[in-house]
Design a protein around this motif. Structure first.
Motif, PDB file in Angstrom:
ATOM      1  N   GLY A 178      -3.160   4.605   3.826  1.00 56.84           N
ATOM      2  CA  GLY A 178      -3.976   5.503   3.019  1.00 56.84           C
ATOM      3  C   GLY A 178      -3.116   6.404   2.158  1.00 56.84           C
ATOM      4  O   GLY A 178      -1.932   6.623   2.408  1.00 56.84           O
ATOM      5  N   GLY A 179      -3.691   6.948   1.091  1.00 52.87           N
ATOM      6  CA  GLY A 179      -2.986   7.897   0.229  1.00 52.87           C
ATOM      7  C   GLY A 179      -1.940   7.224  -0.631  1.00 52.87           C
ATOM      8  O   GLY A 179      -1.966   6.023  -0.867  1.00 52.87           O
ATOM      9  N   ASP A 180      -0.983   8.041  -1.079  1.00 50.87           N
ATOM     10  CA  ASP A 180       0.006   7.587  -2.047  1.00 50.87           C
ATOM     11  C   ASP A 180       1.362   7.294  -1.420  1.00 50.87           C
ATOM     12  O   ASP A 180       2.354   7.157  -2.122  1.00 50.87           O
ATOM     13  N   ARG A 181       1.433   7.214  -0.095  1.00 49.29           N
ATOM     14  CA  ARG A 181       2.699   6.925   0.570  1.00 49.29           C
ATOM     15  C   ARG A 181       2.582   5.668   1.427  1.00 49.29           C
ATOM     16  O   ARG A 181       3.181   5.549   2.485  1.00 49.29           O
ATOM     17  N   SER A 182       1.786   4.748   0.947  1.00 47.34           N
ATOM     18  CA  SER A 182       1.536   3.529   1.719  1.00 47.34           C
ATOM     19  C   SER A 182       2.390   2.354   1.265  1.00 47.34           C
ATOM     20  O   SER A 182       2.456   1.336   1.953  1.00 47.34           O
ATOM     21  N   ALA A 183       3.038   2.461   0.107  1.00 49.27           N
ATOM     22  CA  ALA A 183       3.829   1.340  -0.401  1.00 49.27           C
ATOM     23  C   ALA A 183       5.161   1.257   0.338  1.00 49.27           C
ATOM     24  O   ALA A 183       5.836   2.268   0.553  1.00 49.27           O
ATOM     25  N   VAL A 184       5.539   0.056   0.751  1.00 47.80           N
ATOM     26  CA  VAL A 184       6.823  -0.165   1.404  1.00 47.80           C
ATOM     27  C   VAL A 184       7.572  -1.255   0.647  1.00 47.80           C
ATOM     28  O   VAL A 184       6.973  -2.116   0.004  1.00 47.80           O
ATOM     29  N   THR A 185       8.881  -1.214   0.753  1.00 49.70           N
ATOM     30  CA  THR A 185       9.744  -2.121  -0.008  1.00 49.70           C
ATOM     31  C   THR A 185      10.483  -3.053   0.932  1.00 49.70           C
ATOM     32  O   THR A 185      11.022  -2.609   1.961  1.00 49.70           O
ATOM     33  N   GLY A 186      10.499  -4.320   0.587  1.00 48.94           N
ATOM     34  CA  GLY A 186      11.237  -5.292   1.381  1.00 48.94           C
ATOM     35  C   GLY A 186      12.711  -4.956   1.456  1.00 48.94           C
ATOM     36  O   GLY A 186      13.315  -4.522   0.485  1.00 48.94           O
ATOM     37  N   GLY A 187      13.303  -5.145   2.638  1.00 50.48           N
ATOM     38  CA  GLY A 187      14.720  -4.847   2.821  1.00 50.48           C
ATOM     39  C   GLY A 187      14.973  -3.474   3.413  1.00 50.48           C
ATOM     40  O   GLY A 187      16.092  -3.172   3.803  1.00 50.48           O
ATOM     41  N   THR A 188      13.927  -2.617   3.479  1.00 44.72           N
ATOM     42  CA  THR A 188      14.080  -1.310   4.121  1.00 44.72           C
ATOM     43  C   THR A 188      13.764  -1.434   5.613  1.00 44.72           C
ATOM     44  O   THR A 188      13.202  -2.435   6.058  1.00 44.72           O
ATOM     45  N   LYS A 189      14.112  -0.415   6.383  1.00 46.18           N
ATOM     46  CA  LYS A 189      14.079  -0.539   7.846  1.00 46.18           C
ATOM     47  C   LYS A 189      13.184   0.522   8.483  1.00 46.18           C
ATOM     48  O   LYS A 189      13.291   1.707   8.161  1.00 46.18           O
ATOM     49  N   VAL A 190      12.303   0.091   9.388  1.00 48.20           N
ATOM     50  CA  VAL A 190      11.464   1.014  10.161  1.00 48.20           C
ATOM     51  C   VAL A 190      12.307   1.571  11.304  1.00 48.20           C
ATOM     52  O   VAL A 190      12.905   0.808  12.072  1.00 48.20           O
ATOM     53  N   ILE A 191      12.395   2.894  11.410  1.00 50.03           N
ATOM     54  CA  ILE A 191      13.261   3.494  12.437  1.00 50.03           C
ATOM     55  C   ILE A 191      12.476   4.214  13.523  1.00 50.03           C
ATOM     56  O   ILE A 191      13.067   4.710  14.476  1.00 50.03           O
ATOM     57  N   SER A 192      11.144   4.291  13.380  1.00 52.07           N
ATOM     58  CA  SER A 192      10.340   4.874  14.465  1.00 52.07           C
ATOM     59  C   SER A 192       8.931   4.298  14.405  1.00 52.07           C
ATOM     60  O   SER A 192       8.474   3.868  13.349  1.00 52.07           O
ATOM     61  N   ASP A 193       8.272   4.249  15.535  1.00 48.83           N
ATOM     62  CA  ASP A 193       6.874   3.824  15.619  1.00 48.83           C
ATOM     63  C   ASP A 193       6.698   2.389  15.107  1.00 48.83           C
ATOM     64  O   ASP A 193       7.585   1.551  15.303  1.00 48.83           O
ATOM     65  N   TYR A 194       5.594   2.125  14.446  1.00 51.00           N
ATOM     66  CA  TYR A 194       5.310   0.774  13.970  1.00 51.00           C
ATOM     67  C   TYR A 194       4.396   0.842  12.753  1.00 51.00           C
ATOM     68  O   TYR A 194       3.750   1.853  12.486  1.00 51.00           O
ATOM     69  N   LEU A 195       4.348  -0.250  12.007  1.00 46.82           N
ATOM     70  CA  LEU A 195       3.479  -0.350  10.839  1.00 46.82           C
ATOM     71  C   LEU A 195       2.861  -1.742  10.788  1.00 46.82           C
ATOM     72  O   LEU A 195       3.529  -2.741  11.079  1.00 46.82           O
ATOM     73  N   TYR A 196       1.584  -1.787  10.437  1.00 50.88           N
ATOM     74  CA  TYR A 196       0.954  -3.053  10.056  1.00 50.88           C
ATOM     75  C   TYR A 196       0.939  -3.082   8.530  1.00 50.88           C
ATOM     76  O   TYR A 196       0.395  -2.180   7.892  1.00 50.88           O
ATOM     77  N   ILE A 197       1.543  -4.110   7.970  1.00 48.65           N
ATOM     78  CA  ILE A 197       1.748  -4.170   6.524  1.00 48.65           C
ATOM     79  C   ILE A 197       1.102  -5.426   5.960  1.00 48.65           C
ATOM     80  O   ILE A 197       1.284  -6.525   6.505  1.00 48.65           O
ATOM     81  N   GLN A 198       0.364  -5.239   4.868  1.00 48.75           N
ATOM     82  CA  GLN A 198      -0.186  -6.386   4.148  1.00 48.75           C
ATOM     83  C   GLN A 198       0.746  -6.714   2.985  1.00 48.75           C
ATOM     84  O   GLN A 198       1.063  -5.855   2.163  1.00 48.75           O
ATOM     85  N   ILE A 199       1.192  -7.957   2.917  1.00 45.95           N
ATOM     86  CA  ILE A 199       2.161  -8.382   1.912  1.00 45.95           C
ATOM     87  C   ILE A 199       1.499  -8.402   0.532  1.00 45.95           C
ATOM     88  O   ILE A 199       0.398  -8.944   0.365  1.00 45.95           O
ATOM     89  N   THR A 200       2.174  -7.810  -0.451  1.00 49.23           N
ATOM     90  CA  THR A 200       1.625  -7.739  -1.816  1.00 49.23           C
ATOM     91  C   THR A 200       2.473  -8.473  -2.842  1.00 49.23           C
ATOM     92  O   THR A 200       2.094  -8.553  -4.005  1.00 49.23           O
ATOM     93  N   ALA A 201       3.636  -8.988  -2.443  1.00 50.53           N
ATOM     94  CA  ALA A 201       4.520  -9.660  -3.401  1.00 50.53           C
ATOM     95  C   ALA A 201       4.994 -10.987  -2.832  1.00 50.53           C
ATOM     96  O   ALA A 201       5.265 -11.111  -1.638  1.00 50.53           O
TER      97      ALA A 201
END
Length: 683
Positions: free
Chosen positions: A165-188
């Protein structure tokens, strides 16, 4: 020269190889001025071979040929260095595109997964990325909140928050999750990710020339034609003068070609492409990716800067700043109730309330398992959230937290009253630009929490500097005018637009452009995309949405709006560097004309004011000087002329005095020195 401004050993070697590759006709004819040098050098080579085959003696064709080849090489080398510095950054980004093993799930929240490689992912697939794992491809967070290390992209070590939600939902391939977890829908699709696009932009494979660059190229080609005609006329003029004084001059092709190359604007033509590429490369060093040279150039001339408030001027998440209890309630009691009602609130605002209570009163999180609680989730219809606590099946606490109108209505429905005095406190908080959140227990109002938009540090000083550069700053926000005015004053912007819609942003940009102003827009949200696309310079924050990043023609990897100062300075540097070197080149050509032409008519001694030793040495000295001045100016073309805020008239005068004057004087000393060396047999 510092390595930041010039070349490392590795870059020197790779640029040398690329410079030789650029001798191909396909590349040579992309630069009309240097193309004439390329054609002339080739014709001179044919003449040399012809004379060798016929056994005719060579005069000075070989040294002239050698230095003309070096002239072409130095021109190619300048562009190769500029390209290579950008490609070095592209190579570092390319390392992040490893084939990552990822967990593909069938639905959001699903714990069952299938491990596949990132190259097998398709648009629309959902992946689970847990702490310590690499995000396989660009996407949107659809569930979860986590800290993400984006240093592979931005170079910054501080992690960022990514959430659904909101404007901080975009993630970039090659970056690393360092806490918790994320469910991500692929857009590219694989190969079309943000990093892939950045690599393509940085390498400049499709870099288009800017309108200014094209216009200057046309001017330089026109000057080349004029000098061509001028040099051609030297033959009948020389014959006429020779007949008058009883001496015949033999204008060999090599002499004519050398004179032509020395008089055309080879210096700026050789460096023109490198100047444009280096402008984009300098932006990369500030962690800003420019999609085109046109955007960098336009940045040097902008008059108005529009900035979205949330996420651009402010940190993007409101934080709990202060507790204001009502009469009869202590601040600690209010903090205790506010924290209890916020323990299940995973929003940044909710977490900040828990943290503020902990910091001010050491109120720690409770053992919720020991309590019989019922959480009241936030609802868009009630605009409230809260908690009900039970003991032995009986309700002992009923706490609500929410907007003023909602809490007031809730209290009144239970028979309570919100006094005028309390409403006055709420109005005072609103005037400060903060957001009041009320907390009640039962039918009693406990107090108000002040949620404050946090303005990013150092912005006020930076906006002041922009003002001195002649740039007006305008904040755009959806807040009410009262809140907007308070934040605008704190941030130090010149103007603001409150309760702004995407249509209002577009309208303001078009109005400014209709008045003849160039407009820059900084934003991070999907609702900023139309304005980013319409503006002359659209800078998208990397922390923003994919839509915003696609719409902008620049991407700030650090998401720092004050970065525009560097963007503007680099844009002005590009324009000033091009103007300075053009001034130097034209003045240089005029000086060479007066330095070497009289030496070709040595019997007319008064014309040979430099006392050059012979016509052959005069022409060869000029060719050598013409070749060496190009690499001498490569560091300046890569570094750029230092920007100093000045009026256009002052800048023009500075260019004329420093670079025009230097261009006029330098050739006389340089050609004379080379002539002395040649006549002494050193070269």
């Amino acid at each position: 020269m510092k390595s930041n401004y010039f070349v490392s050993k590795e870059l020197f070697l790779s640029s040398t190889g690329n410079a030789f590759q650029k001798f191909s006709p396909k590349y040579a004819f992309s630069n009309p001025v240097m193309a004439t040098v390329w054609v002339g050098t080739l014709l001179l080579l044919f003449q040399i071979l012809y004379r060798i085959i016929l056994g005719e003696p060579l005069r000075n064709e070989l040294p002239i040929f050698f230095w003309l080849v070096l002239t072409l090489f130095f021109a190619n080398f300048a562009e190769s260095v500029a390209e290579g510095r950008g490609k070095a950054r592209a190579d570092s980004l390319r390392k992040t595109r490893s084939s990552t093993i990822t967990k593909k799930v069938n639905a959001v929240g699903d714990k069952n997964f299938t491990e596949i490689t990132s190259s097998e992912l398709k648009v629309g697939d959902i992946v689970l990325v847990e702490a310590g794992s690499i995000i396989p491809c660009d996407g949107e967070v659809i569930l979860g909140i986590a800290s993400v290390d984006e240093s592979a992209v931005t170079g910054e070590s501080a992690p960022v928050i990514r959430e659904s939600g909101g404007d901080r939902s975009a993630v970039t391939g090659g970056t690393k999750v360092i806490s918790d977890y994320l469910y991500i829908q692929i857009t590219a699709k694989p190969g079309e990710s943000f990093i892939d696009k950045m690599i393509s932009m940085i390498e400049g494979a499709s870099r288009q020339k800017t309108p200014n660059e094209i216009a200057l190229g046309i001017l330089l080609f026109a000057l080349t034609i004029l000098f061509f005609l001028g040099v051609v006329t030297l033959i009948p003029v020389a014959n006429f003068v020779g007949n008058q004084i009883g001496q015949k001059w033999n204008f060999d092709f090599s002499v004519w070609l050398a004179l032509f190359v020395c008089l055309i604007p080879t210096t700026i033509a050789a460096l023109l492409s490198a100047i444009g590429i280096s402008g984009m490369e300098r932006l990369i060093r500030y962690n800003v990716i420019a999609k085109s040279g046109k955007a960098v150039e336009a940045a040097g001339d902008i008059h108005v800067l529009l900035l979205d408030k949330t996420g651009t001027i402010t940190l993007g998440n409101r934080e709990a700043h202060q507790f204001y209890p009502v009469d009869g309630v202590t601040e600690e009691e209010l903090a205790d109730a506010a924290q209890l009602s916020s323990l299940s609130d995973e929003t940044p605002e909710g977490r900040s309330i828990v943290v503020l209570a902990k910091q001010k009163y050491a109120i720690r999180e409770r053992n919720l398992n020991a309590l019989d609680v019922r959480w009241i989730p936030f609802s868009a219809s009630t605009r409230m959230s809260g908690v009900e606590v039970y003991e032995n099946g009986l309700e002992v606490r009923n706490i609500r937290k929410g907007a003023f109108d909602s809490i007031k209505k809730h209290i009144e429905s239970l028979g309570g009253v919100v006094s005028d005095k309390n409403q006055l406190v709420i109005e005072q908080i609103s005037r400060k630009g903060s957001t009041p959140i009320l907390v009640s227990e039962g039918k009693k109002l406990l107090g108000v929490i002040e949620l404050k938009d946090i303005v990013k540090g150092g912005l006020k000083e930076r906006f002041g500097y922009l003002r001195r550069m002649g740039i007006r700053t305008v904040m755009i926000t959806g807040d009410n005018p009262l809140t907007a005015a308070a934040i605008a004053a704190e941030a130090g912007v010149d103007d603001f637009i409150a309760e702004a819609t995407p249509e209002a942003k577009l309208k303001r940009i078009r109005e400014e452009q209709a008045n003849g102003y160039l407009v820059a827009m900084i934003g991070d949200g999907t609702n900023d995309a139309p304005a980013l696309a319409q503006s002359d310079v659209g800078v998208a924050m990397n922390t923003g949405t994919q839509t915003a990043r696609e719409a902008g023609n620049m991407i700030d990897l650090d998401s720092n709006p004050s970065k525009l100062i560097e963007i503007v300075e680099i844009g002005k540097q590009l324009l000033m560097t091009r103007g300075a070197l053009t001034t130097f080149s034209i003045a240089n050509d005029v000086a060479k004309y007066f330095a070497i032409l009289p030496a070709l008519f040595l019997p007319l001694a008064p014309l040979n004011i430099m006392q050059l030793s012979s016509p052959d040495n005069a022409i060869l000295s000029a060719v050598i000087f013409n070749a060496l001045v190009i690499p001498a100016l490569i560091p300046l073309s890569l570094r750029g002329v230092k920007y100093v805020p000045k009026s256009p008239d002052q800048a023009l005068l500075r260019n004329f005095l420093i670079y025009g004057g230097g261009g006029m004087v330098f050739p006389f000393f340089g050609i004379k020195l080379i002539d002395v060396i040649l006549s002494g047999g050193i070269l």
